[in-house]
Every structure is written in structure tokens, then in C-alpha cells.
Design a protein around this motif. Structure first.
Motif, short mmCIF file in Angstrom:
data_model
loop_
_atom_site.label_atom_id
_atom_site.label_comp_id
_atom_site.label_asym_id
_atom_site.label_seq_id
_atom_site.Cartn_x
_atom_site.Cartn_y
_atom_site.Cartn_z
N ARG A 184 0.82 -1.23 0.00
CA ARG A 184 0.00 0.00 0.00
C ARG A 184 0.85 1.27 0.00
NH1 ARG A 184 -3.89 -0.80 -2.57
NH2 ARG A 184 -4.98 1.03 -1.76
N HIS A 185 2.12 1.17 -0.33
CA HIS A 185 2.93 2.35 -0.54
C HIS A 185 3.18 2.53 -2.02
CE1 HIS A 185 3.94 4.03 3.38
NE2 HIS A 185 3.93 2.80 3.85
N GLU A 186 3.27 3.80 -2.43
CA GLU A 186 3.48 4.11 -3.84
C GLU A 186 4.98 4.23 -4.13
OE1 GLU A 186 0.93 7.44 -4.78
OE2 GLU A 186 -0.85 6.17 -4.70
N HIS A 187 5.38 5.24 -4.87
CA HIS A 187 6.78 5.29 -5.31
C HIS A 187 7.73 5.59 -4.17
CE1 HIS A 187 10.06 5.46 -8.05
NE2 HIS A 187 10.26 6.75 -7.94
N ASN A 188 7.28 6.34 -3.19
CA ASN A 188 8.09 6.62 -2.01
C ASN A 188 7.36 6.13 -0.77
OD1 ASN A 188 10.49 8.21 -2.97
ND2 ASN A 188 8.86 9.44 -3.87
#
Length: 709
Positions: free
Chosen positions: A684-688
């Protein structure tokens, strides 16, 4: 008893002076991060006056320009009294205030948008519309443009107007397009008199769906995004103009081909025309086109720019106040980013700035539009200074005196400047200058936030490319309690890609808090800006074209040769860490130079550029069909058998920028070839990895180096 007390006090002081930084101190999301973060001081000009305004937490102070003393202006309590008198709810904190005039302020909260007259104590308030996103607030007219889902709305004259409704999934109004490249950061543009609104319409129905997965549901659910990969089909963009009085919309007749980029949208000063920098799919040919804003019809091409590598317009036309037919255009066509003056028929009047340095920002004009104010790298690629430039002669006068990186505000009349600046050993200092270059007053001097901490010495280094022709700049953080007779391991922190300069003459050379943290643990922390990074001119940045990972690695290895030349560097213990483009660089360095790099941590890495998005990827690599050799050479899946050291790859599981497929394909290739790899995923984390979870991330990164380097 007194002697015992003094001994205890001395012990406390000694402990404080040798205190160690923790990840909670140096990583965003950490509990103490803002205690050690070097903020700019909140000093502004009071509207159109030259008086100064200082906002500190919930209070605002005033200072006449010719005085030294500050007086209390107002605070949140006083504002709440005005709000309650106008039938509005109290605000819980005082957000950043903008000064529209010497007596009128505007500010926004989560609840709504406020325009307040301090003299009359009147308030114009617009409650934030439910589900509103991409809000474009025209403060002086008290109007909002915003989206709800894929639809576009305006709030004006006390009511909501529906501008455009999407009747098909994949048709999107009023948002940023082209994946925020080309300086695009929004999707709506008010006309000068606020009677019309230009907006983007994006059709991405033809773009491939890309699957992301929500694992928080009882049965994991599919969350598709539109992701146009290099060489594949992109979305199509058109530009509408909505008339608030007639409630009618026209679309610009931009014609064919549809597969191109519409960037740097700008109204002419009189509101009659729209100017658009239109870029071909190959991103090497730009037309600045003029359209009639009342009919939508094409009028003329003002000028073109071509390049055998790429053209990347970043800034819309900037009209000179009082001259509806003259505008400033920024371009690197001469080798460095400079200012050019054109008329509205496309005639080049003059090149305003020139030299082997870059204009980095335009700050505004003076009240008579005789001068324009800029920041540039004229003194050094590592510094940023403000200048006053005569629009008639091009003569430049430097405003900021102290060495370092300056962020500057100019007063409305152009007579004064406020600079927040720092340098390698100088914490943030705020200074009032006259724009004739005289330092008038120190407004604030920040303390060294690490003065009671052990922090390693920081050195700036100048190297050169392998051919000896081009300078390269680096930064080295030495371990605390450094002993030159000892040997120390090195962690190279790398980004190395376009639009990111890591090494500057600013506070601590721009070193990340994590590098200071690792220096405490006995590591040398090193960073080098290679070719491909900004503010060094077109040739320096464009050297990487069609061969990503080649010259960047060559330059990074110049840094390694320098490190190996130092008697206190343990050449058998060199590690590397980077994220995104830096993850690509980390993995490339680990596979191409296994004899050098013992340990690496690559976050969100690009592994195969054919999986990356069109706008960025094709600018630097062309399409996979046009440049198969370049794509193959940069494809890290082809290099897994060269990996010898310990490499950990980390990825956000719903990364919409460098999609998860990149690192998963690398894992697959490692398994197929019997190559060991360490791997970690942040669900559930995106690019950072953001928020407090970032502490977990950087602890994992830090432990990896401690365990294996």
C-alpha cells in the motif's frame, strides 16, 4: 553538595555535546524530524507595500521597511473574533497567510478558503466543496475551479457551475496531463480578467490499463490505472475554454496529429489569445502556437525550436507588465537556459540574458517594468544568486552578496529583496537587501540544529570526467571522530538522473540527514552529480541521450577512483544506495562493477526502460523501436549474472511511477539464473515510502549496510 551539583551539570553538558542522531531525528515522518530540519524563515512583504511581515506559529508581526523594531499585528485569537462576528467557525491553527494588499489577506484550511479585510473586518468565505480536488483558487476574484472525480466545476458569484462532465471512464477534465512533465502541474488556467477558464481535457480510453492490487480488502481487489509505456499508445489532450457569463465551452482547434504534447498553456495579457508550446511525440520539435480565445481557431505559429536530442519547454510565456505584445520566453536553445524577448507576432526582439550559466527562476518585475528579477548560476553551478536585469539593455546587477544558495522574494515595487540562504557551513540566514545589492538588515539567523550532536565534517570536492574536459562536483561526509590514519567504509548515495542536483553550496552541502546518521556509525557518505543532472548547460544534461546508465556510471566511477586514492578509504568496503533513477543507478553499478561495490540497496528501481512511461522515457531514450540497442544495453535483467555483492531491492507494491513489474522481473531473472538477491516490499505504498513507515524503511536500509558492509 555544590561541588556534586557542578559535577553532575558538567556530566549532563558532556552527554548533550556527544549526543547521537537517531532515525527519528533525520528522516521525514520521524518524531523529531522538524526539530532538525532547516526551514526558511517566514518573512514576506506586506502586500503592495514594502513593509515586512513575519508569521510565527499563531501570531503575525509587522515591521516598517525603514525600522528595526517589530510590532504585534494579529494572531489566531484576533482572526477568530472576526470570523465569529461574520458567522463563521473558528480556525484551529493559523495557516500560511498570503497578503493580497496591505490590509487584505487570504488563507486556506481543510474546511475552506478565506479572503479577509483586516481594516473593515469583513470576510469572504468559500467552504471547500464536498469531494473537491485539484482546487485552483483565484483569490482576488474569490473564485474556485476544481474537480470532482473526472468532472470540472467552478464556484463563482456564490454558486457552483458545472463546466464539464465525463460520461465515459477515461475522459478526464481539469487535471494535470502528460504525467506532470514539461512543467505541467495543474489542469486549469484563469483568464486575466477571470471571465473565462481554460482547461485540459484528457482522453485516456486508448491507454492500456495497468493493474495495481489493494490487499487490504478481504479478497484483494484490482485497482487499474492508466499507464502509457514507452513505445505504446499515449493519451490524447485537447484544451477547452469555458465562458462564465455564457456558460458555453469551446475547444481549441489544435488539429492533427493528436499524439503530441500540449504544454505551458498561457493567456495573452489582454485575454484575447491562448499560447501553447506544442511538442511532437518525439519531443525534438516544438511549436509555440497562438489561438483565438473567443473562437478556438489557430492563428499562427510564433516560433519553433528543434534539437537533435530533445526540446523540453518548462515555462509558459511571461508577459511584460504594461506591454500586451511583449513576453519573456525561457529556452536552452543557445546551450544554457536564458531569457528571450518576443512580440506577439513571434518576432525575436532580443536575447536578454546570455553566458555559460543558467537562469534558474524568474522572480518578477519592478513596478515600472523596467527590470526583471531572476536567480541564476552565474557565480557557480553550486550556487543560486538573485539579479536585477534591465529589460532595455540586459545589464545585470547582482543583488545577493553572501555565497550560497539563495531563495528570494522581491517587493512589488522592485526596490527590496528578502533572501533565505545557506551555505556549506552557514545555517539558514534571512536578509533584507536593496535590489541595488546592498545588505540592509539581518532578519533572522537560524541556529545550527546539530550543535549538540556529533556530526561529521563535510567536504566539497571537484573532480572531472574521464576525458578531463568537464568538472564534476561531489560531497563527502566524514565519520564523526574522524582519524585519517584509520580505514573507513564508504556508502555512495546516488540519484544521477535529470532534474535533480544533489550537491550544492547550501547548508551541509545538501547532505541528507541519513548520510549524517551513517557518518555517526563510522561510514564515509559520498555523493556525486554526474552528467545528465541539471544546471550545467544543455550539453552536460543531454550527454545521456539514448544511453541511460552509460556516462552516468562512467562519472560515478571517477568518484570511486577519487575515493580509492584517499588513504583513509577502505576500498574493499564500498556500498551504494539510491531510489528511483538512483535505484537504477545502484543496480547498474552493482552489476557492472561487482569488483568495486560490495553492498547495495536499490529502491523503486527502473530495471527495463521499456516498462517506463512515455513522456519521460522517450525523451531520454526515444522509443524501444527506434533505439533497441540502447534499451538492451540499459536493461538490467540482462546483467543479473554479473551480480556478485549483496543487493537488496525495495519496492512499493502500488507504485504508479516505477511500476512493480520492474523489480519483479529482476527477481524472476535472478531466480532463473540461480543468483541470490534480497528483496522487500512495502504494501500500500506508492513510489516513495512516506509517513512514519519511512523510519522502518531507513532502518532496514541502514541495517543492511551494517550487516553486510
Amino acid at each position: 553538595m555544590r561541588k556534586v551539583f557542578l559535577l553532575l551539570l558538567l556530566a549532563v553538558v558532556t552527554v548533550n555535546l556527544s549526543a547521537q542522531l537517531s532515525l527519528e531525528d533525520v528522516i521525514s515522518g520521524g518524531k523529531n524530524f522538524y526539530k532538525y530540519y532547516m526551514f526558511s524563515y517566514n518573512a514576506k512583504f506586506k502586500g503592495e507595500s514594502n513593509d515586512l511581515v513575519f508569521q510565527q506559529k499563531d501570531s503575525v508581526f509587522f515591521q516598517p521597511i525603514n525600522k528595526q523594531e517589530r510590532v504585534f499585528g494579529f494572531d489566531r485569537v484576533a482572526l477568530n473574533e472576526i470570523l465569529v462576528e461574520n458567522g463563521l467557525d473558528e480556525i484551529k491553527y493559523l495557516p500560511s497567510v498570503s497578503w493580497e494588499s496591505s490590509s487584505e489577506i487570504s488563507f486556506a484550511t481543510r474546511e475552506g478558503y478565506y479572503y479577509l479585510n483586516l481594516d473593515s473586518k469583513s470576510v469572504n468565505y468559500i467552504a471547500k466543496p464536498e469531494d473537491a480536488d485539484n482546487v485552483d483558487w483565484l483569490t482576488i476574484k474569490k473564485q474556485l475551479a476544481y474537480t470532482k472525480g473526472n468532472n470540472l466545476y467552478i464556484y463563482a458569484n456564490g454558486s457552483e457551475q458545472q463546466v464539464a462532465v465525463s460520461n465515459e471512464e477515461g475522459i478526464v477534465y481539469g487535471t494535470s496531463v502528460h504525467r506532470n512533465e514539461f512543467g505541467i502541474h495543474k489542469g486549469t488556467y484563469w483568464s486575466p480578467d477571470a471571465s473565462k477558464l481554460a482547461f485540459y481535457r484528457k482522453d485516456e480510453t486508448m491507454v492500456s490499463d495497468y493493474p495495481l492490487v489493494n490487499v487490504e480488502e478481504r479478497v484483494a481487489e484490482l485497482e487499474n490505472i492508466k499507464y502509457p509505456m514507452a513505445g505504446m499508445t499515449s493519451h490524447e489532450v485537447t484544451i477547452g475554454i469555458y465562458d462564465l457569463s455564457t456558460k458555453q465551452t469551446i475547444y481549441l482547434n489544435t488539429g492533427e496529429p493528436k499524439d503530441r504534447y500540449f504544454t505551458n498553456v498561457c493567456w495573452s495579457a489582454d485575454g484575447r489569445f491562448i499560447l501553447i508550446a506544442e511538442l511532437n511525440r518525439g519531443q525534438n520539435h516544438m511549436h509555440l502556437n497562438k489561438y483565438d480565445a473567443s473562437t478556438g481557431e489557430f492563428v499562427s505559429t510564433l516560433f519553433e525550436e528543434k534539437d537533435d536530442k530533445w526540446v523540453e519547454p518548462q515555462h509558459p510565456a511571461l508577459f511584460i507588465p504594461g506591454k500586451n505584445d511583449r513576453f519573456i520566453w525561457q529556452s536552452v536553445k543557445g546551450g544554457y537556459n536564458h531569457l528571450y524577448v518576443y512580440d506577439l507576432n513571434g518576432k525575436l526582439i532580443k536575447q536578454l540574458t546570455k553566458g555559460e550559466w543558467e537562469v534558474t527562476d524568474v522572480l518578477g518585475f519592478d513596478d515600472k517594468a523596467k527590470n526583471i528579477f531572476i536567480t541564476s548560476t552565474k557565480e557557480s553551478p553550486l550556487e543560486s544568486h538573485a539579479y536585477k536585469v534591465s529589460l532595455s539593455s540586459g545589464k545585470m546587477n547582482r543583488i545577493t552578496a553572501a555565497e550560497g544558495a539563495h531563495r528570494v522574494l522581491i517587493s512589488k515595487d522592485g526596490k527590496y529583496a528578502i533572501s533565505n540562504y545557506s551555505s556549506l557551513d552557514q545555517p539558514m540566514r534571512t536578509v533584507l537587501y536593496s535590489t541595488n545589492g546592498k545588505e540592509l538588515q539581518e532578519l533572522h539567523q537560524a541556529k545550527n540544529p546539530y550543535e549538540e550532536m556529533e556530526v561529521g565534517d563535510i567536504k566539497m570536492v571537484e573532480l572531472s570526467t574521464k576525458d578531463g574536459e568537464t568538472p564534476l562536483y561531489g560531497r563527502m561526509v566524514l565519520p564523526t571522530n574522524f582519524d585519517p590514519s584509520e580505514k573507513y567504509p564508504v556508502i555512495v548515495y546516488v540519484y544521477g538522473g535529470p532534474h535533480a542536483q544533489m550537491v550544492q553550496n547550501r547548508w551541509q552541502g545538501g547532505a541528507r540527514g541519513w548520510q549524517l546518521y551513517m557518518a555517526q556509525k563510522g561510514y564515509i557518505a559520498f555523493t556525486l552529480d554526474n552528467r545528465g543532472t541539471p544546471y550545467r548547460g544543455k550539453d552536460f544534461e543531454q550527454a545521456i541521450h539514448r544511453q541511460l546508465g552509460t556516462l552516468e556510471v562512467e562519472d560515478q566511477m571517477q568518484g570511486i577512483e577519487y575515493l580509492k586514492s584517499l588513504p583513509y578509504v577502505d576500498a574493499d568496503r564500498i556500498g551504494v544506495h539510491g531510489w528511483s533513477y538512483g535505484g537504477f543507478m545502484t543496480t547498474t553499478l552493482m552489476t557492472e562493477h561487482p569488483e568495486v561495490f560490495k553492498v547495495g540497496v536499490a529502491g523503486g528501481p527502473v530495471i527495463d526502460w521499456k516498462y517506463y512511461e512515455i513522456m519521460y522515457g522517450e525523451r531520454y531514450m526515444d522509443t524501444p523501436q527506434e533505439n533497441p540497442e540502447g534499451y538492451a544495453k540499459a536493461n538490467l535483467n540482462n546483467k543479473v549474472n554479473q551480480l556478485e555483492g549483496r543487493l537488496m531491492i525495495i519496492h512499493g507494491a502500488i507504485d504508479p511511477t516505477v511500476v512493480w513489474q520492474h523489480s519483479l522481473t529482476f527477481v524472476r531473472e535472478c531466480v532463473k539464473n540461480g543468483v541470490q538477491l534480497d528483496y522487500f516490499v512495502y504494501p500500500r505504498h506508492e513510489h516513495n515510502v512516506r509517513g512514519h513507515d519511512r523510519i522502518h524503511l531507513m532502518e532496514k536500509v541502514s541495517r543492511y549496510f551494517e550487516d553486510f558492509l
